[in-house]
Design a protein around this motif. Structure first.
Motif: not given
Length: 337
Positions: A181-209
């Motif tokens: 868990g990361v708190p929704i109220g933190n500005l850092t959480s916005q960065l952490f969320a994008n960094v975390y889900m970028n792993e999935f974004d790259q999987f969708v684009k690079q692996e699933l094409k």
């Protein structure tokens, strides 16, 4: 990142939109003392993140917000200002949450482009696989997040500071082995969320094409003319999210939608030749405008404030085919001096 100069810059950015808040005004009275003390704590490696204050908002979903102290939020801004440019170039073009030059309306517009391209302007079959990650912010695994951050950040002191911030909060989900868990109220959480889900974004684009894919925080859509192909993608998507990120899809929010029936995303419903505001969003808009107008009629808010409320919703309606509705709102609620 933790120099006194940088912390004062972060303070100026932070206070610009929060100057009238009581805790911010109290901090400002002794701002130099507080900033220099924060700088000393960071320099001496004795900084400890403070407690959170919890409250709920509805936007439209009911969310539990955790607000850190002003001191900690100033540091969050300092960290975000320094680290976001490091990670931003690695994000895909079609993720739209909490990024400069992106946002909900650009996300909606990009989805519309994809739907038009795949359907050949509504002349061919087109489908959208729409998914939502279940309890996303509460489910972010601390160990996985820190490991992802450490790939780009080699300074152990910075990583120790990030660990202090990440570990300052845990969601109410019990797990003996994994802090989450990361708190929704933190500005850092916005960065952490994008960094975390970028792993999935790259999987969708690079692996699933997948060419036609758009994401906003924990909501994402894949567009294709092949309905069966989209159905086959669900298994590898769920497997990756669970095995690599310890996330799961919301079982009630996974659906394959035919374009001609309307694709709902970020408050708007996209059809082949027009776009409407989501019905729930429209109802919420009317409720808030009526609420503001009640206060205006009773002298609690001024003309300019009433018009500002109305103008914000008229701006949202500009992104839908809602000329008649906008005209009705102006005629009914616009304050003419």
């Amino acid at each position: 990142m933790t120099s006194a100069e940088h912390l004062f810059v972060a303070w100026d950015i932070f206070k610009s939109e929060k100057r009238n808040k009581a805790d911010v005004m109290n901090f400002e009275q002794k701002v130099e003392q507080y900033i220099f003390q924060l700088h000393r704590d960071l320099r001496n490696k004795i900084y400890k993140h403070g407690p959170y204050t919890g409250f709920y908002i509805t936007d439209p979903k009911r969310r539990h917000i955790h607000k850190a102290t002003v001191r900690d939020r100033v540091l969050h801004h300092a960290i975000f200002k320094m680290l976001n440019p490091i990670f931003e170039p690695g994000f895909i073009a079609d993720s739209f949450s909490c990024r400069i030059g992106k946002g909900t309306h650009r996300g909606v517009g990009r989805l519309a482009q994809m739907l038009r391209a795949v359907s050949r302007n509504g002349t061919r079959e087109c489908y959208a696989l729409k998914c939502d990650v279940r309890k996303f912010f509460d489910s972010i695994d601390h160990e996985i997040l820190l490991a992802i951050l450490a790939r780009r950040i080699k300074d152990p002191e910075v990583m120790q500071l990030l660990k202090e911030i990440v570990d300052s909060f845990e969601s109410g989900r019990p797990d003996l082995f994994h802090a989450r868990g990361v708190p929704i109220g933190n500005l850092t959480s916005q960065l952490f969320a994008n960094v975390y889900m970028n792993e999935f974004d790259q999987f969708v684009k690079q692996e699933l094409k997948i060419k036609h894919y758009v994401r906003y925080t924990d909501d994402f859509i894949l567009v294709s003319s092949d309905k069966a192909g989209l159905e086959k993608l669900l298994a590898p998507i769920e497997q990756f999210l669970q095995e690599k990120l310890k996330l799961g899809l919301h079982p009630d929010k996974v659906e394959i939608i035919k374009y001609h029936k309307g694709v709902d995303f970020l408050g708007y419903v996209q059809f082949p030749h027009h776009r409407l505001m989501r019905e729930k969003s429209k109802q919420r808009m009317f409720r808030k405008i009526r609420h503001a107008y009640y206060f205006y009629r009773n002298g609690a808010i001024e003309d300019a404030e009433m018009n500002a409320v109305l103008q914000s919703y008229l701006g949202a309606l500009k992104h839908a085919d809602a000329h008649r509705l906008s005209k009705t709102l102006k005629n009914r609620y616009w304050v003419r001096k």
